[in-house]
Design a protein around this motif. Sequence first.
Motif, short mmCIF file in Angstrom:
data_model
loop_
_atom_site.label_atom_id
_atom_site.label_comp_id
_atom_site.label_asym_id
_atom_site.label_seq_id
_atom_site.Cartn_x
_atom_site.Cartn_y
_atom_site.Cartn_z
N THR A 29 -8.31 123.38 41.43
CA THR A 29 -7.25 122.36 41.42
C THR A 29 -6.52 122.32 42.75
O THR A 29 -6.25 121.24 43.28
N ARG A 30 -6.21 123.48 43.32
CA ARG A 30 -5.54 123.52 44.62
C ARG A 30 -6.41 122.89 45.70
O ARG A 30 -5.93 122.15 46.55
N GLU A 31 -7.70 123.19 45.67
CA GLU A 31 -8.63 122.64 46.65
C GLU A 31 -8.72 121.12 46.50
O GLU A 31 -8.71 120.38 47.48
N PHE A 32 -8.79 120.65 45.25
CA PHE A 32 -8.85 119.21 44.99
C PHE A 32 -7.59 118.51 45.47
O PHE A 32 -7.66 117.47 46.13
N VAL A 33 -6.44 119.08 45.18
CA VAL A 33 -5.16 118.49 45.59
C VAL A 33 -5.05 118.45 47.12
O VAL A 33 -4.60 117.46 47.69
N ARG A 34 -5.49 119.50 47.78
CA ARG A 34 -5.47 119.55 49.25
C ARG A 34 -6.29 118.39 49.82
O ARG A 34 -5.84 117.68 50.72
N THR A 54 -22.75 125.08 41.99
CA THR A 54 -22.27 124.55 43.26
C THR A 54 -21.46 123.29 43.03
O THR A 54 -21.87 122.41 42.29
N LEU A 55 -20.30 123.24 43.65
CA LEU A 55 -19.45 122.04 43.68
C LEU A 55 -19.26 121.67 45.14
O LEU A 55 -19.04 122.54 45.98
N VAL A 56 -19.35 120.38 45.43
CA VAL A 56 -19.05 119.90 46.76
C VAL A 56 -18.00 118.81 46.63
O VAL A 56 -18.07 117.98 45.72
N LEU A 57 -16.99 118.86 47.48
CA LEU A 57 -15.90 117.89 47.44
C LEU A 57 -15.80 117.24 48.81
O LEU A 57 -15.71 117.93 49.83
N PHE A 58 -15.84 115.91 48.83
CA PHE A 58 -15.71 115.14 50.06
C PHE A 58 -14.41 114.36 50.00
O PHE A 58 -14.21 113.57 49.08
N ALA A 59 -13.54 114.54 50.99
CA ALA A 59 -12.36 113.68 51.14
C ALA A 59 -12.82 112.51 52.00
O ALA A 59 -13.35 112.71 53.09
N ILE A 60 -12.63 111.28 51.50
CA ILE A 60 -13.10 110.10 52.22
C ILE A 60 -11.96 109.13 52.43
O ILE A 60 -10.97 109.15 51.69
N ASN A 61 -12.12 108.25 53.43
CA ASN A 61 -11.13 107.20 53.64
C ASN A 61 -11.56 105.95 52.88
O ASN A 61 -12.55 105.97 52.15
N ALA A 62 -10.86 104.84 53.07
CA ALA A 62 -11.14 103.61 52.32
C ALA A 62 -12.51 103.03 52.63
O ALA A 62 -13.09 102.34 51.80
N GLU A 63 -13.06 103.32 53.82
CA GLU A 63 -14.37 102.80 54.19
C GLU A 63 -15.51 103.71 53.76
O GLU A 63 -16.68 103.41 54.00
N GLY A 64 -15.21 104.84 53.16
CA GLY A 64 -16.25 105.76 52.71
C GLY A 64 -16.68 106.75 53.76
O GLY A 64 -17.72 107.40 53.63
#
Length: 150
Positions: A29-34, A54-64
């Motif tokens: 949850t902390r990683e997701f919120v960050r 394995t979980l991978v999390l990508f933070a993306i902008n409006a253009e992907g």
Amino acid sequence: MGTWLVIFVLAGAFLLQTVLSYFQTRYYTREFVRLRKMGRVVIGRKRGIISAGTLVLFAINAEGVILTASRIQGVTVFARGRQLKRYDGKSIASLTVEDCKTENKLLQKAILNAVSNYNTIMSGGQIPPSPSFFQKIGLFFKQRVAKSKA
């Protein structure tokens, strides 16, 4: 006496599992919120029953475009996130097997799952829920019966 010992050991193991799962969920949850503070987050996963999950999390902008990426991989609840800097600045919609061929197989599958999830959501679809352990067993036997009848 032996029965009570077994009951206490099982109860202790259950309690320990509950506490460790709590801390793992809190870390995720902390990683997701960050990452969520940076933009939208795309998540890919490859479940592991006996092998590492394995979980991978990508933070993306409006253009992907990927702002930052993080992975959580391991067999135990002690797995922690690591940054994946090689994906920063790339478009998530255009990631292919070739882009992640240097990663291990589980991470490759999680990345491709994230790309698939992103493309499904962006096209207006819904991500189907994955079957539970017992549903997988039922499907396995159903396929076996269908093969034997054919």
